[in-house]
Scaffold this motif. Structure first.
Motif, PDB file in Angstrom:
ATOM      1  N   LYS A 140      11.021   7.884  10.546  1.00 13.51           N
ATOM      2  CA  LYS A 140      11.286   6.520  10.069  1.00 13.51           C
ATOM      3  C   LYS A 140      11.984   6.573   8.718  1.00 13.51           C
ATOM      4  N   ASN A 184      12.477   3.729   5.287  1.00 11.26           N
ATOM      5  CA  ASN A 184      12.104   2.423   4.720  1.00 11.26           C
ATOM      6  C   ASN A 184      13.369   1.803   4.138  1.00 11.26           C
ATOM      7  N   GLY A 210       8.950  12.009   3.289  1.00 13.69           N
ATOM      8  CA  GLY A 210       9.099  10.552   3.238  1.00 13.69           C
ATOM      9  C   GLY A 210       9.630   9.998   4.545  1.00 13.69           C
ATOM     10  N   TYR A 214       1.969   7.352  -5.224  1.00 12.18           N
ATOM     11  CA  TYR A 214       1.252   6.073  -5.376  1.00 12.18           C
ATOM     12  C   TYR A 214       0.347   6.136  -6.619  1.00 12.18           C
ATOM     13  N   TYR A 243      -6.047   2.039  -2.006  1.00 14.04           N
ATOM     14  CA  TYR A 243      -4.717   1.909  -1.394  1.00 14.04           C
ATOM     15  C   TYR A 243      -3.905   0.856  -2.148  1.00 14.04           C
ATOM     16  N   HIS A 244      -2.615   0.810  -1.847  1.00  8.80           N
ATOM     17  CA  HIS A 244      -1.744  -0.204  -2.445  1.00  8.80           C
ATOM     18  C   HIS A 244      -1.322  -1.210  -1.379  1.00  8.80           C
ATOM     19  N   GLY A 248      10.610   6.091   1.644  1.00  9.05           N
ATOM     20  CA  GLY A 248       9.175   6.212   1.361  1.00  9.05           C
ATOM     21  C   GLY A 248       8.918   6.762  -0.019  1.00  9.05           C
ATOM     22  N   SER A 249       8.007   7.760  -0.087  1.00  9.04           N
ATOM     23  CA  SER A 249       7.682   8.364  -1.377  1.00  9.04           C
ATOM     24  C   SER A 249       8.653   9.496  -1.714  1.00  9.04           C
ATOM     25  N   SER A 279      -1.718   5.203   7.311  1.00 10.16           N
ATOM     26  CA  SER A 279      -1.160   3.846   7.192  1.00 10.16           C
ATOM     27  C   SER A 279       0.134   3.661   7.979  1.00 10.16           C
ATOM     28  N   ASP A 280       0.948   4.712   8.099  1.00 12.40           N
ATOM     29  CA  ASP A 280       2.246   4.592   8.780  1.00 12.40           C
ATOM     30  C   ASP A 280       2.152   4.798  10.293  1.00 12.40           C
ATOM     31  N   ARG A 326      -1.857  -2.192   3.976  1.00  7.34           N
ATOM     32  CA  ARG A 326      -1.532  -0.852   3.461  1.00  7.34           C
ATOM     33  C   ARG A 326      -0.437  -0.203   4.297  1.00  7.34           C
ATOM     34  N   THR A 334       2.573  11.971  -1.096  1.00  3.25           N
ATOM     35  CA  THR A 334       2.524  10.502  -1.079  1.00  3.25           C
ATOM     36  C   THR A 334       1.420   9.989  -2.012  1.00  3.25           C
TER      37      THR A 334
HETATM   38  C1  LIG Z   1       5.041   5.808   1.275  1.00  2.71           C
HETATM   39  C2  LIG Z   1       5.052   5.560   2.758  1.00  2.71           C
HETATM   40  C3  LIG Z   1       6.057   4.437   3.055  1.00  2.71           C
HETATM   41  O1  LIG Z   1       6.261   4.271   4.442  1.00  2.71           O
HETATM   42  O2  LIG Z   1       5.489   6.648   3.551  1.00  2.71           O
HETATM   43  P1  LIG Z   1       5.729   8.256   3.280  1.00  2.71           P
HETATM   44  O3  LIG Z   1       6.536   8.458   2.054  1.00  2.71           O
HETATM   45  O4  LIG Z   1       4.378   8.893   3.172  1.00  2.71           O
HETATM   46  O5  LIG Z   1       6.465   8.736   4.501  1.00  2.71           O
HETATM   47  C4  LIG Z   1       3.653   5.086   3.257  1.00  2.71           C
HETATM   48  O6  LIG Z   1       3.212   3.968   2.550  1.00  2.71           O
HETATM   49  C5  LIG Z   1       2.615   6.172   3.238  1.00  2.71           C
HETATM   50  O7  LIG Z   1       1.888   6.113   4.407  1.00  2.71           O
HETATM   51  P2  LIG Z   1       1.000   7.379   4.913  1.00  2.71           P
HETATM   52  O8  LIG Z   1       1.712   8.645   4.616  1.00  2.71           O
HETATM   53  O9  LIG Z   1       0.626   7.090   6.327  1.00  2.71           O
HETATM   54  O10 LIG Z   1      -0.227   7.243   3.952  1.00  2.71           O
HETATM   55  P3  LIG Z   1      -1.795   7.561   4.183  1.00  2.71           P
HETATM   56  O11 LIG Z   1      -1.912   8.886   4.877  1.00  2.71           O
HETATM   57  O12 LIG Z   1      -2.478   6.391   4.779  1.00  2.71           O
HETATM   58  O13 LIG Z   1      -2.296   7.694   2.680  1.00  2.71           O
HETATM   59  C6  LIG Z   1      -1.997   8.789   1.857  1.00  2.71           C
HETATM   60  C7  LIG Z   1      -2.348   8.401   0.444  1.00  2.71           C
HETATM   61  O14 LIG Z   1      -1.320   7.542  -0.084  1.00  2.71           O
HETATM   62  C8  LIG Z   1      -1.855   6.487  -0.836  1.00  2.71           C
HETATM   63  N1  LIG Z   1      -1.480   5.190  -0.233  1.00  2.71           N
HETATM   64  C9  LIG Z   1      -0.988   5.122   1.031  1.00  2.71           C
HETATM   65  C10 LIG Z   1      -0.616   3.917   1.575  1.00  2.71           C
HETATM   66  C11 LIG Z   1      -0.755   2.750   0.782  1.00  2.71           C
HETATM   67  N2  LIG Z   1      -0.413   1.556   1.247  1.00  2.71           N
HETATM   68  N3  LIG Z   1      -1.253   2.841  -0.480  1.00  2.71           N
HETATM   69  C12 LIG Z   1      -1.601   4.045  -1.002  1.00  2.71           C
HETATM   70  O15 LIG Z   1      -2.035   4.107  -2.158  1.00  2.71           O
HETATM   71  C13 LIG Z   1      -3.355   6.707  -0.869  1.00  2.71           C
HETATM   72  O16 LIG Z   1      -3.632   7.426  -2.040  1.00  2.71           O
HETATM   73  C14 LIG Z   1      -3.617   7.589   0.322  1.00  2.71           C
HETATM   74  O17 LIG Z   1      -4.712   8.420   0.119  1.00  2.71           O
END
Ligand SMILES: C[C@@](CO)(OP(=O)(O)O)[C@H](O)COP(=O)(O)OP(=O)(O)OC[C@H]1O[C@@H](n2ccc(N)nc2=O)[C@H](O)[C@@H]1O
Ligand SMILES: Nc1ncnc2c1ncn2[C@@H]1O[C@H](COP(=O)(O)OP(=O)(O)O)[C@@H](O)[C@H]1O
Length: 285
Positions: free
Chosen positions: A11, A13, A99, A182, A26-27, A249-250, A136-137, A152, A178
């Protein structure tokens, strides 16, 4: 022996906003996500013994219970009382910790595939609910298409796909956590927020130019400060003619949207001078 195959696409973003930090750590996010045609492939076959066995050609991912596909299989077994085991082969193509939700998409593909292999009859909504317990994703990766994600990231509203275009992805050789990104974000001090409604409207109007103009990701403020090479890749992509550029993403992967195929080879070859991992793919529409 029964066998099923699933594709697990990456994916990106197109817009990512963080509204506030929640009490559960979480955020609260508001983001628009879509799929690109860069994918892992999962092969799942029945194992007579009650065990989950994972293999992969990629040397750099865990193959035990730390793997999200393993966790997906275990969760389905527990919740649905499945006594059989499964052998999962992960043909990995999505860069890890990039990401691009590679692990999340593998978990989503495992949930979809095992629902078929074990004939569990779960609906997509039930799979999404299970997926949310693991990450969350993952609900978005189960549903696919293009969606606004809230909460989230697990509350989804499907919207139209953007108009078809090329997506050039460049991943510098750093791994970004990630949780760390955050964790470093000062959510209450953000000066600028991308307009999610504006991006959704640009997509609805199928205006490629407006989509490019409205790309925005508040997590860039953390990752670009910490890793100047990500900022540099963004600049190089713009100079080489991408129509719109953003970190996914991140991070650290940066993507460039391009409407004209004639621009792709210059962009691809130019970027290869800066990083080894460059991909030119299409949106998965
Ligand atoms: C930033 C994003 C954007 O799509 O993607 P990636 O960069 O990881 O791909 C997502 O929000 C990542 O989702 P995902 O990778 O599934 O996160 P999770 O496993 O649920 O959480 C990992 C950690 O990220 C933080 N987290 C995640 C989601 C959210 N809305 N708030 C948070 O603060 C929390 O500290 C959590 O412990
Ligand atoms: N199937 C999987 N593929 C890739 N990474 C995985 C997988 N399962 C667990 N992981 C772990 O999850 C972490 C994040 O991986 P990934 O999902 O690729 O990143 P991101 O969330 O940034 O898109 C990595 O540290 C990796 O070790």
């Amino acid at each position: 022996m029964n066998k099923v195959y699933e594709k697990a696409p990456a994916k990106i973003n197109l817009s990512l906003d963080v509204l506030r930090k929640r009490d559960d750590g979480y955020h609260e996010v508001e983001m628009i996500m879509t799929m690109v045609d860069l994918a892992d492939r999962l092969e799942m076959s029945e194992l007579p013994r009650d065990q989950i066995v994972l293999s992969s050609q990629a040397g750099f991912i865990p193959l035990d219970e730390k793997n999200l596909a393993f966790q997906a299989a275990r969760l389905l077994k527990e919740r649905c009382g499945v006594k059989q085991g499964v052998y999962i082969h992960l043909d990995k193509h999505i860069p890890v910790a990039a990401g691009l939700a590679g692990g999340s998409s593998d978990a989503a593909a495992a949930l979809r595939g095992l629902n078929r292999l074990w004939q569990l009859g779960l609906t997509t909504a039930q799979l999404e609910e299970l997926g949310a317990e693991l990450g969350s994703d993952i609900p978005f990766c189960i549903r696919g298409g293009t969606a606004i994600a809230r909460g989230r990231g697990e509350q989804l509203e499907t919207i139209d796909n953007p108009p078809q275009c090329w997506v050039v992805l460049a991943k510098p050789p750093i791994n970004v956590s990630t949780a760390e990104v955050y964790g470093k974000l000062r959510a209450n001090e953000l000066k600028e927020h991308p307009s999610i409604a504006g991006m959704a409207d640009a997509i609805k109007r199928q205006s490629f130019a407006d989509i490019c103009a409205r790309l925005g990701n508040v997590l860039e403020s953390v990752t670009l400060d910490r890793y100047p090479e990500v900022r540099q890749i963004k600049e190089v992509m713009m100079k080489l003619g991408a129509d719109g550029v953003l970190m996914s993403g991140s991070g650290p992967t940066v993507f460039g949207l391009v409407s004209k195929e004639s621009k792709i080879s210059r962009l691809y070859n130019g970027l290869r001078g800066f990083c080894k991992e460059v991909y030119a793919v299409r949106l998965l529409t």
